[in-house]
Design a protein around this motif. Structure first.
Motif, PDB file in Angstrom:
ATOM      1  N   GLY A  52       0.783  -1.233   0.000  1.00  0.00           N
ATOM      2  CA  GLY A  52       0.000   0.000   0.000  1.00  0.00           C
ATOM      3  C   GLY A  52       0.813   1.279   0.000  1.00  0.00           C
ATOM      4  N   GLU A  53       2.131   1.187   0.134  1.00  0.00           N
ATOM      5  CA  GLU A  53       2.969   2.382   0.211  1.00  0.00           C
ATOM      6  C   GLU A  53       3.823   2.551  -1.034  1.00  0.00           C
ATOM      7  OE1 GLU A  53       2.960   4.707   2.627  1.00  0.00           O
ATOM      8  OE2 GLU A  53       1.295   3.579   3.499  1.00  0.00           O
ATOM      9  N   PRO A  54       3.904   3.773  -1.576  1.00  0.00           N
ATOM     10  CA  PRO A  54       4.807   3.990  -2.705  1.00  0.00           C
ATOM     11  C   PRO A  54       6.242   3.767  -2.237  1.00  0.00           C
ATOM     12  CG  PRO A  54       4.022   6.088  -1.855  1.00  0.00           C
ATOM     13  CD  PRO A  54       3.294   5.010  -1.105  1.00  0.00           C
ATOM     14  N   THR A  55       6.988   3.009  -3.021  1.00  0.00           N
ATOM     15  CA  THR A  55       8.321   2.578  -2.612  1.00  0.00           C
ATOM     16  C   THR A  55       9.295   2.719  -3.770  1.00  0.00           C
ATOM     17  OG1 THR A  55       7.292   0.983  -1.113  1.00  0.00           O
ATOM     18  CG2 THR A  55       9.601   0.584  -1.689  1.00  0.00           C
ATOM     19  N   PHE A  56      10.452   3.290  -3.490  1.00  0.00           N
ATOM     20  CA  PHE A  56      11.512   3.363  -4.495  1.00  0.00           C
ATOM     21  C   PHE A  56      12.132   1.969  -4.600  1.00  0.00           C
ATOM     22  CE2 PHE A  56      12.098   8.029  -3.138  1.00  0.00           C
ATOM     23  CZ  PHE A  56      11.178   8.464  -4.068  1.00  0.00           C
ATOM     24  N   SER A  57      11.774   1.238  -5.632  1.00  0.00           N
ATOM     25  CA  SER A  57      12.189  -0.161  -5.749  1.00  0.00           C
ATOM     26  C   SER A  57      13.671  -0.333  -6.047  1.00  0.00           C
ATOM     27  CB  SER A  57      11.345  -0.879  -6.808  1.00  0.00           C
ATOM     28  OG  SER A  57      11.581  -0.351  -8.102  1.00  0.00           O
ATOM     29  N   CYS A  58      14.360   0.730  -6.417  1.00  0.00           N
ATOM     30  CA  CYS A  58      15.789   0.619  -6.714  1.00  0.00           C
ATOM     31  C   CYS A  58      16.638   0.497  -5.458  1.00  0.00           C
ATOM     32  CB  CYS A  58      16.267   1.807  -7.552  1.00  0.00           C
ATOM     33  SG  CYS A  58      16.314   3.392  -6.669  1.00  0.00           S
ATOM     34  N   VAL A  59      16.112   0.865  -4.301  1.00  0.00           N
ATOM     35  CA  VAL A  59      16.902   0.840  -3.075  1.00  0.00           C
ATOM     36  C   VAL A  59      16.395  -0.171  -2.042  1.00  0.00           C
ATOM     37  CG1 VAL A  59      17.757   3.196  -3.320  1.00  0.00           C
ATOM     38  CG2 VAL A  59      15.622   2.791  -2.084  1.00  0.00           C
ATOM     39  N   VAL A  60      15.349  -0.926  -2.372  1.00  0.00           N
ATOM     40  CA  VAL A  60      14.800  -1.916  -1.439  1.00  0.00           C
ATOM     41  C   VAL A  60      15.242  -3.307  -1.892  1.00  0.00           C
ATOM     42  CG1 VAL A  60      12.685  -2.939  -0.521  1.00  0.00           C
ATOM     43  CG2 VAL A  60      12.811  -0.480  -0.909  1.00  0.00           C
ATOM     44  N   MET A 106       2.053   5.223 -10.170  1.00  0.00           N
ATOM     45  CA  MET A 106       2.025   4.350  -8.993  1.00  0.00           C
ATOM     46  C   MET A 106       1.971   5.157  -7.703  1.00  0.00           C
ATOM     47  SD  MET A 106       1.595   1.497 -10.299  1.00  0.00           S
ATOM     48  CE  MET A 106       1.642   0.455  -8.845  1.00  0.00           C
ATOM     49  N   ARG A 107       2.704   6.266  -7.640  1.00  0.00           N
ATOM     50  CA  ARG A 107       2.650   7.113  -6.440  1.00  0.00           C
ATOM     51  C   ARG A 107       1.233   7.680  -6.295  1.00  0.00           C
ATOM     52  NH1 ARG A 107       5.511   9.123  -2.503  1.00  0.00           N
ATOM     53  NH2 ARG A 107       7.394   8.183  -3.308  1.00  0.00           N
ATOM     54  N   ALA A 108       0.644   8.167  -7.397  1.00  0.00           N
ATOM     55  CA  ALA A 108      -0.711   8.715  -7.359  1.00  0.00           C
ATOM     56  C   ALA A 108      -1.724   7.630  -6.978  1.00  0.00           C
ATOM     57  CB  ALA A 108      -1.070   9.328  -8.707  1.00  0.00           C
ATOM     58  N   GLN A 109      -1.557   6.433  -7.517  1.00  0.00           N
ATOM     59  CA  GLN A 109      -2.466   5.322  -7.209  1.00  0.00           C
ATOM     60  C   GLN A 109      -2.471   5.038  -5.713  1.00  0.00           C
ATOM     61  OE1 GLN A 109      -4.428   3.711  -9.466  1.00  0.00           O
ATOM     62  NE2 GLN A 109      -5.310   2.387  -7.896  1.00  0.00           N
ATOM     63  N   ARG A 114      -5.792   5.345  -0.642  1.00  0.00           N
ATOM     64  CA  ARG A 114      -5.942   5.717   0.771  1.00  0.00           C
ATOM     65  C   ARG A 114      -6.920   6.864   0.938  1.00  0.00           C
ATOM     66  NH1 ARG A 114      -0.254   5.677   1.129  1.00  0.00           N
ATOM     67  NH2 ARG A 114      -0.322   7.913   1.210  1.00  0.00           N
ATOM     68  N   ASN A 115      -6.902   7.783  -0.018  1.00  0.00           N
ATOM     69  CA  ASN A 115      -7.707   8.997   0.078  1.00  0.00           C
ATOM     70  C   ASN A 115      -8.191   9.364  -1.329  1.00  0.00           C
ATOM     71  OD1 ASN A 115      -8.850  11.470   0.502  1.00  0.00           O
ATOM     72  ND2 ASN A 115      -7.015  12.440   1.334  1.00  0.00           N
ATOM     73  N   PRO A 116      -9.361   8.883  -1.735  1.00  0.00           N
ATOM     74  CA  PRO A 116      -9.845   9.103  -3.100  1.00  0.00           C
ATOM     75  C   PRO A 116     -10.042  10.574  -3.474  1.00  0.00           C
ATOM     76  CG  PRO A 116     -11.144   7.414  -2.001  1.00  0.00           C
ATOM     77  CD  PRO A 116     -10.265   8.038  -0.960  1.00  0.00           C
ATOM     78  N   HIS A 117     -10.196  11.457  -2.480  1.00  0.00           N
ATOM     79  CA  HIS A 117     -10.435  12.871  -2.754  1.00  0.00           C
ATOM     80  C   HIS A 117      -9.521  13.732  -1.874  1.00  0.00           C
ATOM     81  CE1 HIS A 117     -13.846  11.483  -5.044  1.00  0.00           C
ATOM     82  NE2 HIS A 117     -14.268  10.825  -3.979  1.00  0.00           N
ATOM     83  N   PRO A 118      -8.210  13.694  -2.133  1.00  0.00           N
ATOM     84  CA  PRO A 118      -7.288  14.474  -1.291  1.00  0.00           C
ATOM     85  C   PRO A 118      -7.435  15.967  -1.555  1.00  0.00           C
ATOM     86  CG  PRO A 118      -6.132  13.607  -3.185  1.00  0.00           C
ATOM     87  CD  PRO A 118      -7.530  13.031  -3.223  1.00  0.00           C
TER      88      PRO A 118
END
Length: 163
Positions: A52-60, A106-109, A114-118
């Protein structure tokens, strides 16, 4: 052996646990949505959603993922049947070179799940870590606003004045 749940499918990979998630996605699973940008977790081209969290996959490293589900751009739609954010990004011509777009989507998704109307402020703060070197940030934000049902921000009267 590393076990990863990617886009709802369980995979067992014979790779070193220190392998960056990005490399496993692109090289082993042939999911090419996430891009290698900076390799240091500073640009966001590689953004995937991990639990559920945006993650920088290059460093994980894949060994740090454990049982947490991973989602990539490929989980949101196909070229023939794009998802709502993908459609909005195309409609608003948010891509110039297109390199950052998968990470932006993906970050926006992750935000919209979590919050459909930020609020406008929440939207901008959430998207801030991902960079677009071509400068299409305003189109990217417009696409996300459309899916979130947010109005376009009002221009400040001073900005409407001729220089």
């Amino acid at each position: 052996m590393i076990s990863l749940n990617v886009n709802g499918v369980q995979h067992t990979l014979d790779i070193d646990p220190s392998t960056p998630l990005l490399y496993a996605l692109r090289n082993d699973l042939e999911l090419h949505g996430a891009k290698f940008g900076c390799g240091m977790g500073q640009c966001g081209a590689c953004t995937a959603i991990v639990d559920g969290e945006p993650t920088f996959s290059c460093v994980v490293p894949v060994g740090a993922i454990g049982t947490r589900p991973v989602r990539t751009l490929e989980s949101l739609g196909t070229p023939d049947h794009p998802g709502p954010l993908q459609k909005a990004f195309v409609k608003h011509q948010a891509a110039q070179c297109g390199y950052c777009i998968a990470g932006m989507i993906m970050r926006a998704q992750s935000l919209l799940e979590r919050n459909p109307h930020p609020t406008e402020e929440a939207l901008r703060a959430h998207m801030e870590p991902n960079l677009c070197r071509c400068g299409t940030h305003m189109r990217i934000l417009a696409a996300i606003r459309e899916v979130a049902g947010l109005p376009e921000p009002q221009a400040h009267p001073a900005s409407a004045q001729p220089l």
